[in-house]
Design an enzyme around this catalytic site. Structure first.
Site, PDB file in Angstrom:
ATOM      1  N   SER A   1       0.850  -1.186   0.000  1.00 61.59           N
ATOM      2  CA  SER A   1       0.000   0.000   0.000  1.00 61.59           C
ATOM      3  C   SER A   1       0.885   1.234   0.000  1.00 61.59           C
ATOM      4  O   SER A   1       2.040   1.193   0.436  1.00 61.59           O
ATOM      5  CB  SER A   1      -0.904   0.008   1.236  1.00 61.59           C
ATOM      6  OG  SER A   1      -1.550   1.259   1.393  1.00 61.59           O
TER       7      SER A   1
ATOM      8  N   TYR B   1      -2.108  -0.061  10.364  1.00 62.69           N
ATOM      9  CA  TYR B   1      -2.116  -0.534   8.974  1.00 62.69           C
ATOM     10  C   TYR B   1      -0.794  -0.216   8.278  1.00 62.69           C
ATOM     11  O   TYR B   1      -0.194  -1.080   7.627  1.00 62.69           O
ATOM     12  CB  TYR B   1      -3.282   0.120   8.234  1.00 62.69           C
ATOM     13  CG  TYR B   1      -3.387  -0.242   6.775  1.00 62.69           C
ATOM     14  CD1 TYR B   1      -3.850  -1.489   6.379  1.00 62.69           C
ATOM     15  CD2 TYR B   1      -3.038   0.680   5.787  1.00 62.69           C
ATOM     16  CE1 TYR B   1      -3.961  -1.820   5.033  1.00 62.69           C
ATOM     17  CE2 TYR B   1      -3.143   0.359   4.446  1.00 62.69           C
ATOM     18  CZ  TYR B   1      -3.603  -0.888   4.073  1.00 62.69           C
ATOM     19  OH  TYR B   1      -3.704  -1.208   2.742  1.00 62.69           O
TER      20      TYR B   1
END
Length: 383
Positions: free
Chosen positions: A225, A238
């Protein structure tokens, strides 16, 4: 220097047309969907302009030397970017219940791949939809990537299916967002959940399927990501897990080179998927955070700060693009290119953000990030 002459320009133009035609033929022959004819023509045009400059502005020796060097580099690059045929190559995709993994499974099935899809719930709606919509080349398996026993079982079943053709690629796509908010406010179990799925799960899958990829000299595609490449407010759990996956990918790329295995890392920008959850899930997450906060921390931040920051992020998720084609183009290139890139940045401004973080002073990045990213009201103690 001499003035430009058309006679001098015709030679590089002719050579460039030959090189461009050769490159275009290679791309067409390789059935590539990731390299367009305009891109090849643009590449050829730039080479032509460079040749015109060399022959019109430099001496004959240096003109020939620099233009020949450019031609060699161009041809070598074109050859390295040649795409392999699909030929029913077998790929494994994790996290196929919904979102990117679900859509990617359908996309690769349509292209003619043999697709193995790992899902969290084999009886769920996502798995059932894949079974109905995909061809017989696609198989769906129950595989919770935090469950080593399930991974081992799926590995054995896939090994039996591909004993004659081999497993070409493993796409570590499964992931969770977890609860988002200021790092101080997140319970420790959220950090552990993100690490278990986004990092340890991918490592477990990689280790389990490495023997199959050694035989095929295939490749791993790890979907990380943008949050794993640069710091983003409210994504402490995250981002940390994706950053771990990013570094793991780099290390494995170096270590597996001796086996002929390629490792590619994908940093998608924001795409609208189920990972963002529903409004009901966000309400529950907010409640969980409040229940786990100590009285003094809750007093410093205040309920309004938490509610405002989380709901602004939820609204931002709902506005993310739904077109996965830029991401799928990169993943397909990673699967089929003879020499895939080590890093793919799919999405709007994704590579620009990485360059900004990597090459500019931290103060510049912080200033722009604070201006562009969502600005929240101050915590209660600071107002």
């Amino acid at each position: 220097m001499t003035l430009f002459s058309w006679e001098a320009g015709l030679l590089p133009l002719g050579v460039t047309m030959v090189l461009g035609g050769t490159a275009l033929y290679k791309f067409k022959k390789s059935q590539s969907r990731t390299v367009s004819s305009p891109a090849v023509l643009c590449h050829s045009a730039l080479l032509c302009l460079w040749g015109a400059y060399c022959f019109s502005s430099l001496s004959v020796f240096w003109g020939w030397t620099l233009f020949s060097l450019a031609c060699c580099i161009s041809l070598a690059y074109s050859t390295s970017q040649e795409m392999l045929p699909v030929d029913g190559r077998a790929v494994l995709i994790t996290g196929g219940d919904s979102g990117i993994g679900h859509a990617l499974s359908k996309y690769l099935d349509e292209l003619g791949f043999t697709v193995f899809v790992g899902v969290l719930n084999e009886k769920g709606s996502g798995a059932e939809a894949l079974k109905k919509s995909c061809s017989k080349r696609t198989s769906v398996f129950q595989m919770d990537i935090t469950n080593p026993a399930q991974i081992k079982e799926v590995q054995a079943r896939i090994a039996e299916k591909v004993q004659h053709t081999g497993l070409w690629a493993v796409i570590n796509n499964a992931g969770i967002l977890g609860t988002i908010g200021d790092g101080e406010l997140l319970p420790m179990n959220i950090y552990r959940q993100c690490m278990d799925v986004n990092f340890f799960g991918a490592v477990e899958v990689t280790k389990a399927f490495l023997p199959l990829l050694r035989k095929s000299r295939g490749r791993f595609i790890n979907v990380s990501s943008m949050a794993g490449a640069l710091p983003m407010k409210h994504f402490a759990a995250y981002s940390s897990s994706k950053a771990a996956l990013t570094m793991f990918s780099g290390v494995m790329r170096l270590e597996l080179k001796k086996w002929g295995i390629k490792v590619a890392l994908v940093h998608p920008a924001g795409f609208k998927t189920n990972i963002g959850g529903t409004s009901e899930m966000w309400v529950k997450q907010e409640k969980d955070i409040l229940e786990n906060l100590s009285p003094d921390v809750l007093e410093d931040y205040g309920r309004d700060y938490l509610r405002s920051s989380t709901w602004r992020l939820y609204q931002n998720f709902s506005k993310s693009p739904t077109d996965f084609s830029p991401l799928f183009t990169d993943i397909l290139h990673g699967i089929l290119c003879k020499n895939p890139s080590a890093l793919y940045t799919a999405g709007v401004f994704s590579y620009l953000w990485i360059c900004l973080f990597s090459y500019f002073p931290v103060s510049v990045f912080d200033y722009i990030a604070h201006k562009i990213f969502l600005s929240n009201p101050l915590p209660k103690a600071l107002t």
